[in-house]
Design a protein around this motif. Structure first.
Motif, short mmCIF file in Angstrom:
data_model
loop_
_atom_site.label_atom_id
_atom_site.label_comp_id
_atom_site.label_asym_id
_atom_site.label_seq_id
_atom_site.Cartn_x
_atom_site.Cartn_y
_atom_site.Cartn_z
N GLN A 43 0.81 -1.21 0.00
CA GLN A 43 0.00 0.00 0.00
C GLN A 43 0.85 1.27 0.00
O GLN A 43 0.31 2.38 -0.03
CB GLN A 43 -0.95 -0.02 1.21
CG GLN A 43 -1.93 -1.20 1.18
CD GLN A 43 -2.84 -1.23 2.40
OE1 GLN A 43 -3.38 -0.20 2.81
NE2 GLN A 43 -3.04 -2.41 2.97
N LYS A 44 2.17 1.09 0.09
CA LYS A 44 3.11 2.21 0.11
C LYS A 44 2.75 3.23 1.18
O LYS A 44 2.69 4.44 0.95
CB LYS A 44 3.21 2.87 -1.27
CG LYS A 44 3.70 1.94 -2.36
CD LYS A 44 4.00 2.68 -3.65
CE LYS A 44 4.41 1.70 -4.75
NZ LYS A 44 5.58 0.89 -4.39
N VAL A 45 2.50 2.69 2.40
CA VAL A 45 2.14 3.51 3.56
C VAL A 45 3.31 3.47 4.56
O VAL A 45 3.76 2.38 4.93
CB VAL A 45 0.86 2.99 4.23
CG1 VAL A 45 0.57 3.76 5.51
CG2 VAL A 45 -0.31 3.10 3.26
N PRO A 46 3.82 4.61 5.01
CA PRO A 46 4.91 4.60 5.98
C PRO A 46 4.41 4.25 7.38
O PRO A 46 3.25 4.47 7.72
CB PRO A 46 5.44 6.03 5.94
CG PRO A 46 4.25 6.85 5.56
CD PRO A 46 3.44 5.98 4.61
N PHE A 47 5.31 3.71 8.16
CA PHE A 47 5.02 3.45 9.57
C PHE A 47 4.84 4.77 10.30
O PHE A 47 5.65 5.68 10.16
CB PHE A 47 6.18 2.64 10.17
CG PHE A 47 6.14 2.51 11.67
CD1 PHE A 47 5.00 2.10 12.33
CD2 PHE A 47 7.28 2.79 12.42
CE1 PHE A 47 4.98 1.97 13.70
CE2 PHE A 47 7.27 2.66 13.80
CZ PHE A 47 6.12 2.25 14.44
N LEU A 48 3.77 4.86 11.09
CA LEU A 48 3.48 6.11 11.81
C LEU A 48 4.21 6.13 13.14
O LEU A 48 3.65 5.97 14.21
CB LEU A 48 1.97 6.26 12.01
CG LEU A 48 1.15 6.42 10.73
CD1 LEU A 48 -0.33 6.49 11.04
CD2 LEU A 48 1.60 7.66 9.96
N GLY A 49 5.51 6.31 13.06
CA GLY A 49 6.35 6.44 14.25
C GLY A 49 7.42 7.47 13.96
O GLY A 49 7.76 7.71 12.79
N GLY A 50 7.94 8.10 14.97
CA GLY A 50 8.97 9.09 14.73
C GLY A 50 9.67 9.51 15.99
O GLY A 50 9.02 9.74 17.01
N HIS A 51 11.00 9.54 15.96
CA HIS A 51 11.81 9.99 17.09
C HIS A 51 13.01 10.76 16.54
O HIS A 51 13.51 10.46 15.45
CB HIS A 51 12.32 8.79 17.90
CG HIS A 51 11.23 7.94 18.48
ND1 HIS A 51 10.69 8.16 19.72
CD2 HIS A 51 10.56 6.88 17.97
CE1 HIS A 51 9.74 7.26 19.96
NE2 HIS A 51 9.65 6.47 18.91
N THR A 52 13.48 11.70 17.29
CA THR A 52 14.59 12.54 16.84
C THR A 52 15.78 11.70 16.40
O THR A 52 16.40 11.98 15.37
CB THR A 52 15.02 13.50 17.96
OG1 THR A 52 13.92 14.33 18.32
CG2 THR A 52 16.20 14.36 17.53
N PHE A 53 16.11 10.66 17.17
CA PHE A 53 17.30 9.87 16.87
C PHE A 53 16.97 8.54 16.20
O PHE A 53 17.79 7.61 16.22
CB PHE A 53 18.13 9.66 18.14
CG PHE A 53 18.74 10.94 18.64
CD1 PHE A 53 19.87 11.46 18.05
CD2 PHE A 53 18.16 11.64 19.69
CE1 PHE A 53 20.43 12.66 18.50
CE2 PHE A 53 18.70 12.83 20.15
CZ PHE A 53 19.85 13.35 19.55
N ALA A 54 15.78 8.43 15.61
CA ALA A 54 15.46 7.23 14.84
C ALA A 54 16.41 7.12 13.65
O ALA A 54 16.72 8.11 12.99
CB ALA A 54 14.01 7.28 14.36
N CYS A 55 16.87 5.90 13.42
CA CYS A 55 17.74 5.61 12.27
C CYS A 55 18.97 6.52 12.24
O CYS A 55 19.35 7.07 11.20
CB CYS A 55 16.95 5.69 10.97
SG CYS A 55 15.70 4.39 10.87
#
Length: 455
Positions: free
Chosen positions: A301-313
């Motif tokens: 579905q080309k949908v991104p994961f709804l997560g986010g953090h300043t130091f993610a990845c």
């Protein structure tokens, strides 16, 4: 009291205690300002410093990446060091794992694993799957949400008014199984309880079941009753469309003598939450790792994961994490953890079980534990006000060995246990040294408590 510090449960909790001030570490040891040596047999707090202190060329790896870029605007750019690390991470997990994402702590990892599971169901047209199953006497992180999912009463109770109270199951805890029940009957009862709980709460509303392969801090290294338990949990989750999340924050990265703890029972979860040893303690790094089934709806579905953090990845975290995997494979760290763990378990059974107050020795790999009881026959715990495990831990520190005491293993915040999780590079000689100190400390504390009034 340490000036300016908010004393907490795991950071110098006793305000009136003079804690040793460490100046440096080398290998499995730490050294204080007076030059006294301490074996770090808790591997930080806990199961973090898997490769010991001052390991190899890791400082050079960190320095080189910092000179390039320590953090990036990840919403707009990518980098080779991250992409290659994520590929290496899913390969390390094996099985059918294909996607990964990094964050900064174990709590973030498990919480993001739960969020990923929920969004997976939403994308599959089942938005009513929101409930998370877990077991009492488990620990899955210290955010309010993860305290609610977890079942560690010592950490939950203060925040009880904030809890929505997801369904919880009995711990899979063979040492304290009902009297007169065989192991096979006990496992059957646990599986029945899981299925009954699923049906009572409507399977169509349950997103995931979260479990630690070996329950660490909450119970003191309690493994599952046997592989049948893990496999039947997996089968029930599949039957009812529930994702199985393995909280491998402490049990992963070789701690149990396998890449991940679930490998010990030849069972793969749908999502792994990893942390602690993932960076060997050199950077606040954790990760979620998803299998092909979980990844598919996001990809299709080309949908991104709804997560986010300043130091993610983080590229810095990726460089360090990549080095750790390479080092573990080159130095055969997982194999050493398996061999040293078997030896440690043998020593503990030989030297500690004969004590009148040691009721159980358990664990896998270099995650071992002992449980302390007032009566071996009835398994009656000591009164909590004696602070037995804490006192033994303090004696060990005085003798130069740092362990991880805990309580709550007998239920209702009673019961004392000590978790033993030295670095995965530890030798047989290190095991002998720490067991000798632990045995001496248990002997001294046993002599004290057995003459206490009312005991």
């Amino acid at each position: 009291m340490i000036s300016s510090l908010i004393h907490s449960m795991i950071v110098c909790p006793d305000m009136d205690h003079n804690y040793p001030r460490i100046t440096y570490g080398k290998g499995v040891f730490l050294y204080d300002e007076q030059g006294k040596k301490y074996m770090d047999a808790s591997s930080g707090s806990a199961g973090v410093t898997n490769l010991g202190h001052d390991t190899g060329a890791i400082a050079d790896v960190m320095h080189a990446q910092v000179r390039k870029a320590a953090v990036l605007p990840t919403h707009a750019v990518s980098t080779e060091v991250l992409e290659s690390y994520l590929s290496k991470l899913v390969a390390f997990a094996g099985h059918d794992f294909v996607r990964a994402w990094t964050v900064s702590s174990g709590t973030e990892a498990v919480e993001n694993a739960v969020k990923l599971a929920y969004q997976y169901h939403v994308l599959n047209g089942e938005p009513n799957r929101y409930k998370v199953l877990a077991r009492w006497s488990s620990y899955h992180g210290n955010s309010v949400f993860m305290l609610d999912v977890g079942g560690m009463r010592l950490r939950r109770d203060t925040y009880a008014r904030w809890m929505n109270n997801f369904p919880h199951l009995s711990p899979a805890y063979k040492y304290r199984k009902p009297e007169g029940m065989t192991d096979d009957e006990y496992i059957s009862s646990l599986i029945k309880e899981l299925e009954d709980t699923i049906l009572e709460n409507d399977p169509a509303t349950i997103a995931a079941f979260v479990l630690e392969p070996v329950v660490a801090a909450a119970l003191g290294a309690v493994p599952p009753p046997d592989s049948r338990y893990i496999k039947e949990v997996r089968a029930l989750c599949d039957r009812y469309g529930i994702l199985l999340i393995a909280d491998e924050v402490l049990t992963g990265f070789g701690r149990l003598g396998a890449n991940f703890g679930m490998d010990k029972w030849n069972t793969a979860p749908d999502i792994i939450a990893a942390g602690k040893g993932i960076s060997a303690g050199y950077y606040p790094l954790s990760a979620i790792i998803a299998n092909r089934k979980v990844a598919r709806p996001f990809e299709e579905q080309k949908v991104p994961f709804l997560g986010g953090h300043t130091f993610a990845c983080s590229p810095l975290g990726a460089a360090i994490g990549s080095y750790v995997i390479d080092y573990m494979e080159k130095e055969r760290v997982v194999e050493n953890a398996s061999k040293a763990g078997r030896y440690l378990n043998t020593l503990l059974k030989k030297e500690l079980l004969p004590f009148d107050i040691v009721g159980d020795v358990r664990g896998e790999g270099l995650l071992q534990g002992i449980e302390l009881v007032k009566d071996k026959t009835t398994k009656q715990p000591f009164p909590p006000e004696l602070l037995l495990s804490k006192k033994i831990g303090q004696r060990c520190i005085q003798k130069g060995v740092i362990l991880y005491p805990g309580r709550g293993s007998a239920g209702n915040n009673t019961g004392d246990h000590i978790m033993i999780c030295p670095p995965l590079i530890s030798s047989h000689a290190h095991m002998e040294e720490l067991v000798a100190v632990l045995a001496e400390s248990v002997q001294e504390e046993m002599e004290r408590v057995l003459v206490a009034p009312g005991l």
